[in-house]
Design an enzyme around this catalytic site. Structure first.
Site, PDB file in Angstrom:
ATOM      1  N   ASP A 101       0.845  -1.232   0.149  1.00 17.51           N
ATOM      2  CA  ASP A 101      -0.104   0.092   0.018  1.00 17.51           C
ATOM      3  C   ASP A 101       0.998   1.239  -0.147  1.00 17.51           C
ATOM      4  O   ASP A 101       2.002   1.322   0.341  1.00 17.51           O
ATOM      5  CB  ASP A 101      -0.799  -0.083   1.125  1.00 17.51           C
ATOM      6  N   GLU A 102       0.318   2.411  -0.313  1.00 15.98           N
ATOM      7  CA  GLU A 102       0.713   3.467  -0.329  1.00 15.98           C
ATOM      8  C   GLU A 102       2.326   3.807  -0.716  1.00 15.98           C
ATOM      9  O   GLU A 102       3.093   3.785   0.269  1.00 15.98           O
ATOM     10  CB  GLU A 102       0.509   4.106   1.234  1.00 15.98           C
ATOM     11  N   TYR A 119     -12.531   1.003   9.816  1.00 13.45           N
ATOM     12  CA  TYR A 119     -10.819   1.535  10.385  1.00 13.45           C
ATOM     13  C   TYR A 119     -11.331   2.171  11.956  1.00 13.45           C
ATOM     14  O   TYR A 119     -11.911   3.115  12.252  1.00 13.45           O
ATOM     15  CB  TYR A 119     -10.567   2.782   9.527  1.00 13.45           C
ATOM     16  N   ASP A 179      -9.311   3.035  13.957  1.00 12.77           N
ATOM     17  CA  ASP A 179      -8.460   4.111  14.471  1.00 12.77           C
ATOM     18  C   ASP A 179      -9.246   5.671  14.386  1.00 12.77           C
ATOM     19  O   ASP A 179      -8.927   6.630  14.793  1.00 12.77           O
ATOM     20  CB  ASP A 179      -7.125   4.128  14.070  1.00 12.77           C
TER      21      ASP A 179
HETATM   22  C1  ACM Z   1      -3.781   0.881   4.794  1.00  7.24           C
HETATM   23  O1  ACM Z   1      -4.726   1.509   5.700  1.00  7.24           O
HETATM   24  N1  ACM Z   1      -2.879   1.828   4.188  1.00  7.24           N
HETATM   25  C2  ACM Z   1      -3.825  -0.254   4.299  1.00  7.24           C
END
Ligand code: ACM
Length: 455
Positions: free
Chosen positions: A264-265, A336, A338
């Site tokens: 990712d990213e 998510y 968080d």
């Molecule tokens: C992610 O939240 N970068 C998988």
């Protein structure tokens, strides 16, 4: 009592009377759906019919809920307990009911991870996706490359919230191979598979700090900030060999059929970086494991069949399924943990979108089987610097998520809420979980003055 169970079973038939607790549980194999169980409780005893070891584990969790919150304490403090008579038939909706725990941004001790495993088991969740490496820390000991942990395993400071200020306090920790084997075995005994993640070719600054030759610069530091780093692994033959060896060591420790490699990213990634991801995916496949990647890897040409964690949105998961991959839905718009739990300014270090308990309970993946393996909630830990903070963000939303992942049929928040509030929160209290109270944080759960980054 049967109407208090969480996650809600497929069917329950209450009968008159009760059975004293503790009583021996007569466990028998049965032809039931995977992970399924049937509990038959009558005044004379308890029979637990189980499809498999997971079914037995889930049946025992249900029994614990029927006994009451006391059954969740570490030691028995009352006598004269009993279980109501009745029959419970049950099996899960999804095969993959996961939770990601980020132990890279903030290290969680082995004891804390074992406790988290207990909490997953109490909710009949069955995958712990353990995010072991990132820009801010490398937590997986690889004896051949000791600097991964001696250098990459700690940082001199951490950003406080999202504002840029640093706390100036060293942070670190890592797991030995035996620590991880212990976590894996402990989880397996509770019907939980630990799916480890080593994130490549981005989110790898801790590895770059340990071995700068893996990158393009002469030196790197374990990152002390949060965000998306532009430092990527150099997709060379020697970096590939290094990570093949790292993954080979990972495979020795984790028997999971699925092994996660991140992906990712990766701002600035080139075709060579994408090829690097493909070759490591092929490496895992050649060793009999299924690689898992975040949905960015869908841009990799000629990708072998993988499990795709669809986090950017639901559409990515649909695209992955069309391309022939299996999918775990974990979109940041919904699961998510968080992200902040309300729009109130008292929410500690508020980041991301508002995902209320009700929002999480309502989550419904856009994809269906056969490509959909299941769903996963994510506990990223940039702003969770203690297990108390993890408790606050994860619970009780993870309890709501567990029911969405396990129980078929319509979900009615108005029916769920009293079950949670009056019966499940006392179980969490007995377990010592410092969840977010339904009406907002307790004073010591706030973080006055620490800026977040709400979206
Ligand atoms: C992610 O939240 N970068 C998988």
């Amino acid at each position: 009592m049967f109407d208090t169970l969480l996650p809600r079973p497929v069917s329950v038939t209450p009968l008159p009377g009760s059975c004293p607790w503790p009583s021996p549980v007569d466990v028998r194999p049965a032809d039931l759906p995977a992970e399924g169980y049937r509990l038959e409780i009558d005044p004379g005893g308890i029979r637990l019919f189980a499809a498999d070891a997971a079914g037995e584990s889930h049946g025992r969790q249900t029994l614990r809920q029927l006994v009451g919150p006391d059954a969740f304490r570490a030691a028995s403090i009352h006598s004269g307990l009993s279980v109501p008579c009745g029959v419970v038939e049950d099996h899960p909706r999804f095969a993959w009911r996961g939770c990601l725990l980020d132990v890279a941004r903030h290290f969680r001790t082995k004891a804390e991870v074992l406790r988290f495993v207990d909490l997953l088991a109490a909710h009949k969740l069955n995958v712990l996706n353990l995010h072991l490496t990132d820009d801010q820390g490398w937590r997986f000991d690889v004896p051949r490359f000791p600097r991964l942990t001696s250098v990459g395993g700690w940082r001199p400071s951490s950003m406080t919230g999202s504002g840029g200020a640093q706390d100036g306090r060293p942070h670190g920790g890592f797991y030995t191979g035996d620590d991880l084997r212990e976590i894996v075995a402990y989880a397996a005994a509770r019907a939980i598979t630990v799916v480890p993640e080593i994130d490549i070719p981005g989110h790898a600054r801790a590895a770059l700090a340990a071995y700068p030759a893996l990158g393009t610069s002469s030196s790197y530091e374990v990152w002390t900030s949060w965000g998306i780093s532009t430092s990527l692994l150099s997709p060379t033959k020697s970096t590939l060999d290094f990570f093949r060896a790292v993954f080979d060591h990972l495979l020795e420790i984790f028997p999971s059929p699925v092994i996660a490699l991140g992906g990712d990213e990766t701002p600035g990634a080139t075709g060579e970086h994408r090829e690097f991801v493909r070759l490591l995916a092929e490496h895992l496949l050649a060793r009999g494991r299924t690689p898992m990647g975040w949905d960015e890897v869908l841009d990799v040409p000629d990708l072998p069949p993988m499990v795709i964690g669809s986090w950017q949105n639901e559409a990515a998961g649909l695209r992955a399924a069309e391309a022939g991959h299996d999918v775990v839905m974990c979109p940041e718009q919904h699961v998510y943990l968080d992200h902040r739990q309300s729009a109130h300014p008292d929410e500690p270090i508020p980041v991301g979108w508002v995902h209320t308990l009700e929002d999480v309970y309502a989550y419904e993946p856009a994809l269906t089987e056969p490509r959909l393996r299941g769903v996963q909630a994510q506990v990223w830990s940039e702003h969770l610097d203690s297990v108390r903070r993890v408790d606050y963000m994860a619970f009780p939303r993870l309890s709501a998520f567990a029911e969405a992942a396990w129980s078929s049929g319509p979900r009615d928040y108005a029916e769920f809420l009293p079950r949670l509030r009056d019966h499940h929160l006392p179980r969490l209290d007995a377990l010592g979980v410092e969840y977010r109270p339904l009406d907002g944080p307790l004073p010591w759960q706030t973080r006055p003055g620490v800026p977040g980054r709400p979206r």
